[in-house]
Design an enzyme around this catalytic site. Structure first.
Site, PDB file in Angstrom:
ATOM      1  CG  ASN A   8      -1.673   1.223   1.485  1.00 32.50           C
ATOM      2  OD1 ASN A   8      -1.746   2.075   0.604  1.00 32.50           O
ATOM      3  ND2 ASN A   8      -2.259   1.356   2.665  1.00 32.50           N
ATOM      4  CD1 TRP A   9       3.757   1.319  -2.868  1.00 38.35           C
ATOM      5  CD2 TRP A   9       3.442   2.374  -4.826  1.00 38.35           C
ATOM      6  NE1 TRP A   9       4.495   0.669  -3.830  1.00 38.35           N
ATOM      7  CE2 TRP A   9       4.322   1.288  -5.039  1.00 38.35           C
ATOM      8  CE3 TRP A   9       3.094   3.174  -5.912  1.00 38.35           C
ATOM      9  CZ2 TRP A   9       4.863   0.992  -6.293  1.00 38.35           C
ATOM     10  CZ3 TRP A   9       3.627   2.888  -7.161  1.00 38.35           C
ATOM     11  CH2 TRP A   9       4.506   1.811  -7.343  1.00 38.35           C
ATOM     12  CE  LYS A  10      -0.105   3.284   4.813  1.00 39.93           C
ATOM     13  NZ  LYS A  10      -0.049   3.393   6.245  1.00 39.93           N
ATOM     14  CG  HIS A  94      -5.776   1.702   5.309  1.00 35.62           C
ATOM     15  ND1 HIS A  94      -5.319   2.750   6.075  1.00 35.62           N
ATOM     16  CD2 HIS A  94      -4.756   0.836   5.200  1.00 35.62           C
ATOM     17  CE1 HIS A  94      -4.056   2.517   6.396  1.00 35.62           C
ATOM     18  NE2 HIS A  94      -3.680   1.370   5.875  1.00 35.62           N
ATOM     19  CD  GLU A  96      -2.977   5.554   6.730  1.00 36.77           C
ATOM     20  OE1 GLU A  96      -2.967   5.588   5.493  1.00 36.77           O
ATOM     21  OE2 GLU A  96      -2.085   5.001   7.400  1.00 36.77           O
ATOM     22  CD  GLU A 166      -3.355  -2.660   7.429  1.00 35.72           C
ATOM     23  OE1 GLU A 166      -2.273  -2.944   6.914  1.00 35.72           O
ATOM     24  OE2 GLU A 166      -3.949  -1.605   7.210  1.00 35.72           O
ATOM     25  N   GLY A 172       2.634   2.323  10.610  1.00 38.87           N
ATOM     26  CA  GLY A 172       3.548   3.449  10.403  1.00 38.87           C
ATOM     27  C   GLY A 172       4.316   3.852  11.652  1.00 38.87           C
ATOM     28  CB  SER A 211       5.560  -1.672  11.772  1.00 40.06           C
ATOM     29  OG  SER A 211       5.120  -0.350  12.036  1.00 40.06           O
ATOM     30  N   GLY A 232       2.916  -1.128   4.190  1.00 38.26           N
ATOM     31  CA  GLY A 232       2.910   0.283   3.823  1.00 38.26           C
ATOM     32  C   GLY A 232       4.328   0.752   3.522  1.00 38.26           C
ATOM     33  N   GLY A 233       4.978   1.362   4.513  1.00 42.63           N
ATOM     34  CA  GLY A 233       6.290   1.983   4.324  1.00 42.63           C
ATOM     35  C   GLY A 233       7.307   1.100   3.611  1.00 42.63           C
TER      36      GLY A 233
HETATM   37  P1  PGA Z   1       2.990   0.348   7.538  1.00 41.69           P
HETATM   38  O1  PGA Z   1       1.488   0.524   6.964  1.00 41.69           O
HETATM   39  O2  PGA Z   1       3.534  -0.936   6.940  1.00 41.69           O
HETATM   40  O3  PGA Z   1       3.732   1.563   7.051  1.00 41.69           O
HETATM   41  O4  PGA Z   1       2.871   0.259   9.009  1.00 41.69           O
HETATM   42  C1  PGA Z   1       0.627  -0.571   6.804  1.00 41.69           C
HETATM   43  C2  PGA Z   1      -0.705  -0.133   6.240  1.00 41.69           C
HETATM   44  O5  PGA Z   1      -1.180   0.948   6.614  1.00 41.69           O
HETATM   45  O6  PGA Z   1      -1.307  -0.838   5.417  1.00 41.69           O
END
Ligand code: PGA
Length: 251
Positions: A8-10, A94, A96, A166, A172, A211, A232-233
């Site tokens: 997930n590149w956000k 998600h 967010e 999640e 993050g 993470s 994500g990251g």
């Molecule tokens: P993260 O994000 O790996 O940067 O913690 C995961 C996500 O939000 O899907």
């Protein structure tokens, strides 16, 4: 079941950066079998990603979609538009979207139904906040989100959904859930699926996200009921995302 490794590149990476990413990523994983790969770029990078990964073993998904197909919804993107681009998957609910954009379970449920109707594979995210874990309400929160967004889905659609656990406190933050915490939450989510689907519940993938890095991916994916990861990251660099994809094969 094959592990699913999803990125997930956000709101990161430009359309002009997709080609270079794809070349480097496919150099590492282009021949990888035994694992399913998915990348979810931002909407503007989707056309470049669909083109760069066409004919490869990497699926392209979106990070969100609107709850109706067209109309006066300035600034929104519909599932039909995603489908027309060649997108196959969509992340829904998600954390967010839930916590920054105030999406509730009812809205997420409407989107899930529409995604299934259109033939987009939805990945439904659930997860508790730090204070909810500390107050011992993790299972209550997971059950509420599960019931609210998935509970009313007909069994055949529920069986075709991907679930992602999640924990909000792990997203993050670098604070990955321990394998034991993840194992317990995944077992609980599996039990909710069993209540609805019986034996078929074992065919629904449950991903872990929060993470995930190359260093912890294999141990997490070795846990029972943990059928892949949502990253994500660590998906922003093709080499680190590739290392996570390869870790899936060691589990
Ligand atoms: P993260 O994000 O790996 O940067 O913690 C995961 C996500 O939000 O899907």
């Amino acid at each position: 079941m094959k592990k699913l490794v999803a990125g997930n590149w956000k709101m990161n990476l430009l359309p002009s950066q997709v080609g270079d990413y794809a070349r480097r990523f496919l150099a590492e994983v282009g021949k990888l079998e035994g694992v399913e790969l998915l990348l979810c770029p931002s909407d503007t990078a989707l056309p470049a990603a669909v083109e760069a990964f066409s004919g490869s073993n990497v699926f392209v998904g979106a990070q969100n979609m609107h709850s109706v197909c067209s109309g006066a919804f300035t600034g929104e993107t519909s599932g039909e538009m995603l489908l027309d681009l060649g997108v196959t998957h969509v992340l829904l609910g998600h954390s967010e979207r839930r916590h920054v954009f105030a999406e509730d379970d009812e809205l997420i449920h409407t989107k899930l139904v529409l995604a299934h109707e259109l033939g987009l594979k939805p990945i439904l995210c659930v997860g508790e906040k730090q204070e909810q874990r500390e107050s011992g309400s993790t299972e209550r929160v997971l059950r509420e989100q599960f019931e609210g967004s998935l509970g009313k889905l007909p069994a055949e659609l529920l069986a075709a959904t991907v679930v992602a656990y999640e924990p909000v406190w792990a997203i993050g933050t670098g604070l990955t859930a321990t394998p034991e915490i993840a194992r317990q939450a995944h077992a609980f989510l599996r039990s909710l699926l069993v209540e609805k689907l019986g034996e078929v519940a074992s065919t629904v993938p449950i991903l872990y996200g929060g993470s995930v890095k190359p260093a912890n991916a294999a141990e997490l994916m070795s846990q029972p009921d943990l059928d892949g990861v949502l990253v994500g990251g660590a998906s922003l660099k093709p080499e680190s995302f590739a290392a996570i994809a390869k870790a899936a094969l060691k589990t």
